[in-house]
Design an enzyme around this catalytic site. Structure first.
Site, PDB file in Angstrom:
ATOM      1  CG  ASP A  51      44.350  -2.878  76.592  1.00 44.96           C
ATOM      2  OD1 ASP A  51      44.859  -2.158  77.466  1.00 44.96           O
ATOM      3  OD2 ASP A  51      44.904  -3.910  76.158  1.00 44.96           O
ATOM      4  CG  ASP A  53      47.899  -3.640  73.897  1.00 50.85           C
ATOM      5  OD1 ASP A  53      48.231  -2.522  74.308  1.00 50.85           O
ATOM      6  OD2 ASP A  53      47.436  -4.528  74.614  1.00 50.85           O
ATOM      7  CD  GLU A  54      46.350   0.772  76.117  1.00 48.60           C
ATOM      8  OE1 GLU A  54      46.106   1.974  76.300  1.00 48.60           O
ATOM      9  OE2 GLU A  54      47.030   0.083  76.889  1.00 48.60           O
TER      10      GLU A  54
HETATM   11  N1  DCP Z   1      54.463  -5.614  77.495  1.00 47.21           N
HETATM   12  C1  DCP Z   1      55.792  -5.899  77.789  1.00 47.21           C
HETATM   13  N2  DCP Z   1      56.283  -5.703  79.053  1.00 47.21           N
HETATM   14  C2  DCP Z   1      55.481  -5.243  80.045  1.00 47.21           C
HETATM   15  C3  DCP Z   1      54.137  -4.948  79.778  1.00 47.21           C
HETATM   16  C4  DCP Z   1      53.644  -5.155  78.486  1.00 47.21           C
HETATM   17  O1  DCP Z   1      56.532  -6.298  76.884  1.00 47.21           O
HETATM   18  N3  DCP Z   1      55.975  -5.079  81.287  1.00 47.21           N
HETATM   19  C5  DCP Z   1      53.958  -5.871  76.141  1.00 47.21           C
HETATM   20  C6  DCP Z   1      53.379  -7.255  76.049  1.00 47.21           C
HETATM   21  C7  DCP Z   1      51.890  -7.058  76.052  1.00 47.21           C
HETATM   22  C8  DCP Z   1      51.730  -5.701  75.418  1.00 47.21           C
HETATM   23  O2  DCP Z   1      52.896  -4.969  75.784  1.00 47.21           O
HETATM   24  O3  DCP Z   1      51.205  -8.083  75.346  1.00 47.21           O
HETATM   25  C9  DCP Z   1      50.485  -4.959  75.853  1.00 47.21           C
HETATM   26  O4  DCP Z   1      50.519  -4.726  77.245  1.00 47.21           O
HETATM   27  P1  DCP Z   1      49.253  -4.749  78.164  1.00 47.21           P
HETATM   28  O5  DCP Z   1      49.610  -4.079  79.427  1.00 47.21           O
HETATM   29  O6  DCP Z   1      48.056  -4.246  77.424  1.00 47.21           O
HETATM   30  O7  DCP Z   1      49.068  -6.289  78.545  1.00 47.21           O
HETATM   31  P2  DCP Z   1      48.497  -7.494  77.706  1.00 47.21           P
HETATM   32  O8  DCP Z   1      47.890  -7.050  76.414  1.00 47.21           O
HETATM   33  O9  DCP Z   1      49.569  -8.509  77.579  1.00 47.21           O
HETATM   34  O10 DCP Z   1      47.396  -8.093  78.683  1.00 47.21           O
HETATM   35  P3  DCP Z   1      45.940  -7.521  79.022  1.00 47.21           P
HETATM   36  O11 DCP Z   1      44.998  -8.618  78.563  1.00 47.21           O
HETATM   37  O12 DCP Z   1      45.954  -7.406  80.504  1.00 47.21           O
HETATM   38  O13 DCP Z   1      45.741  -6.246  78.328  1.00 47.21           O
HETATM   39 CA    CA Z   2      46.367  -5.406  76.298  1.00 47.75          CA
HETATM   40 CA    CA Z   3      47.563  -2.064  76.776  1.00 46.83          CA
END
Ligand code: DCP
Ligand code: CA
Ligand code: CA
Length: 367
Positions: free
Chosen positions: A10, A110-111
């Site tokens: 992730d 992203d996963e």
């Molecule tokens: N995303 C979004 N709105 C949300 C949640 C996520 O647009 N409510 C988008 C932005 C993130 C991406 O999806 O960068 C991936 O979501 P993740 O939940 O994996 O969160 P992040 O990658 O941002 O953070 P983490 O380091 O916690 O994985």
């Molecule tokens: Ca992420």
């Molecule tokens: Ca994710």
């Protein structure tokens, strides 16, 4: 059967990390990426924020004005989402990750799940070393960090990856699964939203361990058979879902010999119509749709030719198949001189709703 070794990768604070990638000067500042709805200057919501901004309580989903308020007096940088750029970075990383896996399945932007059982010969020690190696190489080549969970199945590896972020590496061996899951709140399981978790709370179920110990018959009575069984299994760390490539890896095809060698379109289509009927039966049975349609022609000199067409949207009906197969053969006959001996039809790039369990998880999949 040998225990599986599954990794979930992730990417850390993904959209914001992409922004840092193209502008390294952002790295020490709070970075907030948001969707601006355009009504007023600050209306909209936070997509994600880097870990500097998270220290101020800024996270995905909160309103932009609130993020602004929490970051007042800092050097915070606010940016609008640039999906195209993030997709581009994501594609590069996924391409690199795919090379490390026996089987690979991307989930969202992203996963990705990597089945590495063969690669590490079932050893979780070797999997740990492999995860460190992948982290190092991706950091070197693409300058991106991510968190990894390693477990005996998808469910455990996903929860493991969430437990240490950013740049985390969490290994949960088969014999550690119960101990690992047990103290976690039930809402860490995919599919336990606010409603279900409230319902479970009323039953005295707070942790995954509580849920694992709860009488499965009672659970089925309360939640219904599918959900009851699913949650019982999940809480016990049981999950049999395969890591499999969505789409392209799979195809359905049928080939058959023509009554006579020919270049006559009508004769060819008469045969392909039969093949299409047959393929369509399988489409219905497997409850899938397809995006790519191909034809195969085996010529009188036994050379094999093929052509294919990508549809704009997934199809699942005979009409779409007939139409495209006809067009492909018309074009093909215009390009080739030889007579055809055997013809085939092939579909691929499936979108699917397969087993019940899979339906459940895709239904619940959080992005
Ligand atoms: N995303 C979004 N709105 C949300 C949640 C996520 O647009 N409510 C988008 C932005 C993130 C991406 O999806 O960068 C991936 O979501 P993740 O939940 O994996 O969160 P992040 O990658 O941002 O953070 P983490 O380091 O916690 O994985
Ligand atoms: Ca992420
Ligand atoms: Ca994710």
């Amino acid at each position: 059967m040998q225990a599986r070794v599954i990794m979930l990768v992730d990417l850390d604070y993904f959209f914001a990390q992409c922004e840092e990638l193209r502008n390294p000067a952002l790295k020490d500042k709070p970075v907030v990426v948001g969707v601006y709805s355009g009504r007023t200057e600050d209306s909209g919501a936070v997509s994600t924020a880097n870990y500097v901004a998270r220290k101020y309580g800024v996270k995905s989903g909160i309103p932009l004005y609130l993020a602004k308020k929490r970051l007042e007096g800092t050097e915070a940088v606010f940016l609008p989402v640039d999906d195209e750029f993030y997709e581009h970075i994501s594609d590069k990383i996924m391409h690199a990750l795919r090379g490390y896996a026996d089987a690979f399945e991307q989930v969202g932007i992203d996963e990705a799940y990597l089945d590495v059982t063969q690669k590490v010969q079932g050893s979780f020690e070797a999997a740990k070393a492999l995860a460190q190696k992948i982290k190092g190489e991706v950091k070197n080549q693409l300058n991106i960090t991510f968190s990894v969970g390693v477990g005996p199945n998808k469910l455990v590896s996903k929860i493991a990856s969430d437990s240490q972020k950013p740049n985390g590496l969490t290994i949960v061996k088969p014999e550690e699964v119960k101990r690992f899951l047990s103290p976690l709140p039930v809402n860490r399981l995919i599919g336990v939203g606010r409603k279900t978790s409230a319902k479970m709370g009323e039953l005295g179920i707070k942790t995954i361990g509580d849920l694992a110990r709860y009488d499965v018959q009672r659970l089925v009575e309360i939640l219904g058979r599918t959900l009851g069984v699913y949650f019982h299994n999940a809480a016990n760390g049981v999950d049999n879902q395969l890591v499999q490539e969505a789409g392209e890896a799979e195809s359905i095809s049928r080939i058959s010999t023509l009554k006579e060698n020919t270049r006559d379109l009508a004769l060819i289509l008469e045969k392909t119509d039969q093949l299409i009927e047959d393929i369509h039966k399988e489409v219905v049975q497997r409850d899938i749709s397809f995006r790519q349609i191909g034809i195969i022609a085996i010529m009188t000199d036994l050379s094999v030719r093929s052509r294919s067409q990508m549809l704009e949207t997934p199809a699942r009906y005979v009409d779409a198949l007939r139409k495209t197969v006809r067009e492909l053969f018309e074009k093909f006959l215009g390009e080739s001189e030889l007579e055809i001996r055997r013809v085939g039809v092939k579909i691929s790039n499936f979108a699917k709703e397969e087993a019940e369990q899979q339906q459940l998880t895709s239904f619940f999949q959080k992005t």
